[in-house]
Design a protein around this motif. Structure first.
Motif, short mmCIF file in Angstrom:
data_model
loop_
_atom_site.label_atom_id
_atom_site.label_comp_id
_atom_site.label_asym_id
_atom_site.label_seq_id
_atom_site.Cartn_x
_atom_site.Cartn_y
_atom_site.Cartn_z
N TYR A 2 0.84 -1.15 -0.12
CA TYR A 2 -0.08 0.11 0.04
C TYR A 2 0.91 1.29 0.04
O TYR A 2 0.53 2.41 -0.62
CB TYR A 2 -0.89 -0.27 1.05
CG TYR A 2 -1.89 -1.20 1.19
CD1 TYR A 2 -2.88 -1.20 0.11
CD2 TYR A 2 -2.07 -2.19 2.08
CE1 TYR A 2 -3.59 -2.10 0.20
CE2 TYR A 2 -2.83 -3.32 1.95
CZ TYR A 2 -3.54 -3.30 0.95
OH TYR A 2 -4.55 -4.17 0.95
N LEU A 5 1.96 1.72 -3.51
CA LEU A 5 0.92 2.26 -4.39
C LEU A 5 0.71 3.71 -4.04
O LEU A 5 0.49 4.46 -5.07
CB LEU A 5 -0.54 1.49 -4.19
CG LEU A 5 -1.61 2.17 -4.78
CD1 LEU A 5 -1.45 1.83 -6.28
CD2 LEU A 5 -2.92 1.01 -4.41
N TRP A 6 0.62 4.29 -2.84
CA TRP A 6 0.60 5.59 -2.28
C TRP A 6 1.49 6.23 -2.86
O TRP A 6 1.23 7.60 -3.37
CB TRP A 6 0.46 5.63 -0.86
CG TRP A 6 0.10 7.02 -0.46
CD1 TRP A 6 1.06 7.82 0.36
CD2 TRP A 6 -1.23 7.52 -0.32
NE1 TRP A 6 0.24 9.15 0.65
CE2 TRP A 6 -1.10 8.89 0.28
CE3 TRP A 6 -2.23 7.21 -0.90
CZ2 TRP A 6 -2.10 9.70 0.56
CZ3 TRP A 6 -3.39 7.99 -0.42
CH2 TRP A 6 -3.35 9.29 0.20
N ARG A 7 2.80 5.93 -2.92
CA ARG A 7 4.03 7.00 -3.57
C ARG A 7 3.98 6.73 -5.03
O ARG A 7 4.36 8.08 -5.48
CB ARG A 7 5.33 6.25 -3.19
CG ARG A 7 5.56 6.49 -1.76
CD ARG A 7 6.90 6.17 -1.49
NE ARG A 7 7.24 4.57 -1.63
CZ ARG A 7 7.00 3.75 -0.68
NH1 ARG A 7 6.64 3.85 0.52
NH2 ARG A 7 7.26 2.35 -1.08
N LEU A 9 1.07 7.44 -6.70
CA LEU A 9 -0.03 7.96 -7.23
C LEU A 9 0.37 9.41 -7.31
O LEU A 9 1.19 9.97 -6.40
CB LEU A 9 -1.02 7.99 -6.35
CG LEU A 9 -1.81 6.60 -6.29
CD1 LEU A 9 -2.92 6.30 -5.40
CD2 LEU A 9 -2.48 6.31 -7.80
N ARG A 16 -5.09 11.95 -4.11
CA ARG A 16 -4.66 10.49 -4.42
C ARG A 16 -5.87 9.87 -3.69
O ARG A 16 -6.19 8.61 -4.16
CB ARG A 16 -3.45 10.44 -3.25
CG ARG A 16 -2.09 10.79 -3.95
CD ARG A 16 -1.06 10.78 -3.07
NE ARG A 16 0.17 11.21 -3.47
CZ ARG A 16 1.23 11.19 -2.86
NH1 ARG A 16 1.39 10.47 -1.59
NH2 ARG A 16 2.26 11.67 -3.47
N ILE A 17 -6.55 10.16 -2.63
CA ILE A 17 -7.78 9.73 -2.24
C ILE A 17 -8.70 9.58 -3.12
O ILE A 17 -9.46 8.41 -3.32
CB ILE A 17 -8.23 10.56 -0.99
CG1 ILE A 17 -7.12 10.40 0.29
CG2 ILE A 17 -9.79 9.84 -0.36
CD1 ILE A 17 -7.30 11.33 1.30
N ILE A 19 -8.49 9.30 -6.49
CA ILE A 19 -8.05 8.25 -7.40
C ILE A 19 -8.31 6.89 -6.70
O ILE A 19 -8.81 6.06 -7.55
CB ILE A 19 -6.55 8.33 -7.65
CG1 ILE A 19 -6.45 9.51 -8.75
CG2 ILE A 19 -6.09 7.22 -8.70
CD1 ILE A 19 -5.14 10.16 -8.74
N LEU A 20 -7.88 6.90 -5.55
CA LEU A 20 -8.07 5.45 -4.75
C LEU A 20 -9.58 4.98 -4.94
O LEU A 20 -9.78 3.84 -5.14
CB LEU A 20 -7.30 5.48 -3.35
CG LEU A 20 -5.83 5.28 -3.38
CD1 LEU A 20 -5.38 5.46 -1.95
CD2 LEU A 20 -5.36 4.00 -4.08
N VAL A 21 -10.37 5.95 -4.58
CA VAL A 21 -11.73 5.72 -4.46
C VAL A 21 -12.49 5.07 -5.73
O VAL A 21 -13.06 4.42 -5.82
CB VAL A 21 -12.87 6.82 -3.72
CG1 VAL A 21 -13.92 6.77 -4.14
CG2 VAL A 21 -12.31 7.00 -2.33
N LEU A 23 -10.65 4.07 -8.28
CA LEU A 23 -10.03 2.86 -8.79
C LEU A 23 -10.71 1.57 -8.01
O LEU A 23 -11.16 0.64 -8.49
CB LEU A 23 -8.76 2.42 -8.37
CG LEU A 23 -7.67 3.46 -9.24
CD1 LEU A 23 -6.24 3.32 -8.87
CD2 LEU A 23 -7.61 2.95 -10.69
N PHE A 24 -11.19 1.83 -6.66
CA PHE A 24 -12.09 0.88 -5.76
C PHE A 24 -13.19 0.39 -6.43
O PHE A 24 -13.81 -0.69 -6.55
CB PHE A 24 -11.86 1.34 -4.53
CG PHE A 24 -12.88 0.23 -3.59
CD1 PHE A 24 -12.32 -0.86 -2.95
CD2 PHE A 24 -14.13 0.72 -3.27
CE1 PHE A 24 -12.98 -1.61 -2.30
CE2 PHE A 24 -14.89 -0.16 -2.37
CZ PHE A 24 -14.24 -1.44 -2.11
#
Length: 53
Positions: A2, A5-7, A9, A16-17, A19-21, A23-24
């Motif tokens: 994780y 992945l965070w680095r 983005l 970033r949050i 983008i993650l939402v 993608l989820f």
């Protein structure tokens, strides 16, 4: 995993949050649209009932 992945983005934390939402949601939608129906075709229906009535 994780952290890597965070680095990777781009952008600030709020982007970033988002983008993650997105993608989820895309992964969950793909699972319900294509993967689960495909796997369901291989599962045998056993017609199990509860109780003797």
């Amino acid at each position: 995993m994780y952290g890597a992945l965070w680095r990777v983005l781009p952008g600030p934390v709020w982007l970033r949050i988002i983008i993650l939402v997105v993608l989820f949601v895309a992964v969950v939608a793909a699972l319900f649209t294509w993967v689960f129906p495909y796997v369901d075709s291989f599962i045998v229906d056993q017609n199990v009932t509860v109780g003797d009535e």
